[in-house]
Design an enzyme around this catalytic site. Structure first.
Site, mmCIF file in Angstrom:
data_model
loop_
_atom_site.group_PDB
_atom_site.id
_atom_site.type_symbol
_atom_site.label_atom_id
_atom_site.label_comp_id
_atom_site.label_asym_id
_atom_site.label_seq_id
_atom_site.Cartn_x
_atom_site.Cartn_y
_atom_site.Cartn_z
ATOM 1 N N HIS A 113 0.836 -1.213 0.000
ATOM 2 C CA HIS A 113 0.000 0.000 0.000
ATOM 3 C C HIS A 113 0.865 1.255 0.000
ATOM 4 O O HIS A 113 0.593 2.203 -0.750
ATOM 5 C CB HIS A 113 -0.905 0.008 1.234
ATOM 6 C CG HIS A 113 -1.682 1.277 1.402
ATOM 7 N ND1 HIS A 113 -2.904 1.494 0.790
ATOM 8 C CD2 HIS A 113 -1.412 2.403 2.112
ATOM 9 C CE1 HIS A 113 -3.344 2.702 1.109
ATOM 10 N NE2 HIS A 113 -2.463 3.273 1.916
ATOM 11 N N GLU A 114 1.901 1.263 0.828
ATOM 12 C CA GLU A 114 2.780 2.436 0.878
ATOM 13 C C GLU A 114 3.546 2.607 -0.430
ATOM 14 O O GLU A 114 3.781 3.730 -0.877
ATOM 15 C CB GLU A 114 3.736 2.331 2.068
ATOM 16 C CG GLU A 114 3.047 2.304 3.431
ATOM 17 C CD GLU A 114 2.053 3.442 3.635
ATOM 18 O OE1 GLU A 114 2.254 4.532 3.063
ATOM 19 O OE2 GLU A 114 1.061 3.233 4.355
ATOM 20 N N HIS A 135 1.582 4.519 -2.900
ATOM 21 C CA HIS A 135 1.722 5.978 -2.853
ATOM 22 C C HIS A 135 2.962 6.439 -3.620
ATOM 23 O O HIS A 135 2.941 7.488 -4.273
ATOM 24 C CB HIS A 135 1.821 6.449 -1.399
ATOM 25 C CG HIS A 135 0.523 6.371 -0.656
ATOM 26 N ND1 HIS A 135 -0.641 6.930 -1.128
ATOM 27 C CD2 HIS A 135 0.208 5.800 0.542
ATOM 28 C CE1 HIS A 135 -1.628 6.710 -0.273
ATOM 29 N NE2 HIS A 135 -1.144 6.027 0.746
ATOM 30 N N HIS A 160 3.092 8.944 -6.795
ATOM 31 C CA HIS A 160 4.008 10.085 -6.874
ATOM 32 C C HIS A 160 4.805 10.055 -8.167
ATOM 33 O O HIS A 160 4.938 11.079 -8.858
ATOM 34 C CB HIS A 160 4.955 10.063 -5.669
ATOM 35 C CG HIS A 160 5.782 11.311 -5.548
ATOM 36 N ND1 HIS A 160 7.020 11.329 -4.928
ATOM 37 C CD2 HIS A 160 5.572 12.588 -5.972
ATOM 38 C CE1 HIS A 160 7.510 12.544 -4.981
ATOM 39 N NE2 HIS A 160 6.658 13.329 -5.599
#
Length: 236
Positions: free
Chosen positions: A99-100, A103, A107
């Site tokens: 999940h991280e 991100h 980006h």
């Protein structure tokens, strides 16, 4: 009287939602932290693998303390994973780590909603810091019943609304990161179908915390609009 029973009800609902969502998230994380994955890779290794799969070479992975303190910092391009994720080979660790990375992928691809949320952070912080001061002043000046009170009421709810907008924008950002995470885990063959289901359940539970934050902010905003007379007339 400002702190009326209705206000206590609003605060109570918000606290109940937040506590429930947090409880579910922690419970799911602990449950699926007990299930070891077939590959026995660690969360950090999975994160690194997904970054490489997406040709992202400039993101560092760090181990940080605390529980569920995992996050991606776009300013320094750093993926910070808590020890229970960084060093674990569980279904839960895979889900959170992926999940991280989601991100980080957002980006790298200049995902619009992530860019907007990042740009909105200082606005939300300013609004959150000043809104209650302005709202209190407007309330004591008669709220919508006086010209000055009306102006301050509008300013106060506008400032508070900045934080509500932030919690709203956070929803698609988090949902999209989870969607990317699950697709990457499956496409990269990091997990079996059963393991993917465990990771999905952890991420679905975590999403509830963001929904709870938005609902809490929204009902609080509506309360102050009602209390100041901007909705349905002023209530003394």
């Amino acid at each position: 009287m400002i702190f009326d029973p209705f206000y206590l009800l609003v605060i109570g609902i918000g606290m109940a939602l937040s506590l429930y969502a947090s409880s579910i998230t922690k419970g799911r994380f602990r449950k699926y932290s007990q299930y070891t994955t077939r590959s026995r890779m660690t969360g950090a290794q999975v994160a690194q693998g997904i970054l490489e799969d997406n040709n992202i070479r400039d993101v560092r992975i760090e181990c940080v303390g605390g529980e569920l303190t995992d996050h991606y910092d776009p300013r320094t391009k750093t993926l910070r994973l808590s020890q229970s994720v960084h060093d674990s080979n569980s279904m839960a660790a895979f889900g959170v780590a992926a999940h991280e990375v989601g991100h980080a992928i957002q980006h790298a691809k200049s995902y619009t909603m992530l860019s907007f949320r990042s740009a909105w952070v200082p606005v939300a912080n300013l609004g959150g810091g000043l809104s209650m001061i302005v709202i209190m002043l407007s309330f004591f000046l008669g709220g919508a019943q006086s010209a000055t009170g009306m102006s301050l009421s509008l300013l106060g709810v506008l400032l508070f609304g900045c934080t509500t907008v932030f919690t709203l924008v956070t929803l698609p950002v988090e949902f999209d990161a989870s969607s990317r995470a699950l697709k990457c885990l499956q496409k990269g063959n990091y997990v079996t179908e059963k393991e993917l289901d465990g990771a999905r359940k952890v991420l679905n539970a975590a999403a509830m915390t963001y929904v709870a934050a938005f609902v809490t902010s929204l009902i609080t905003l509506l309360y102050w609009m009602f209390r100041l007379g901007l909705l349905g007339g002023r209530r003394d």
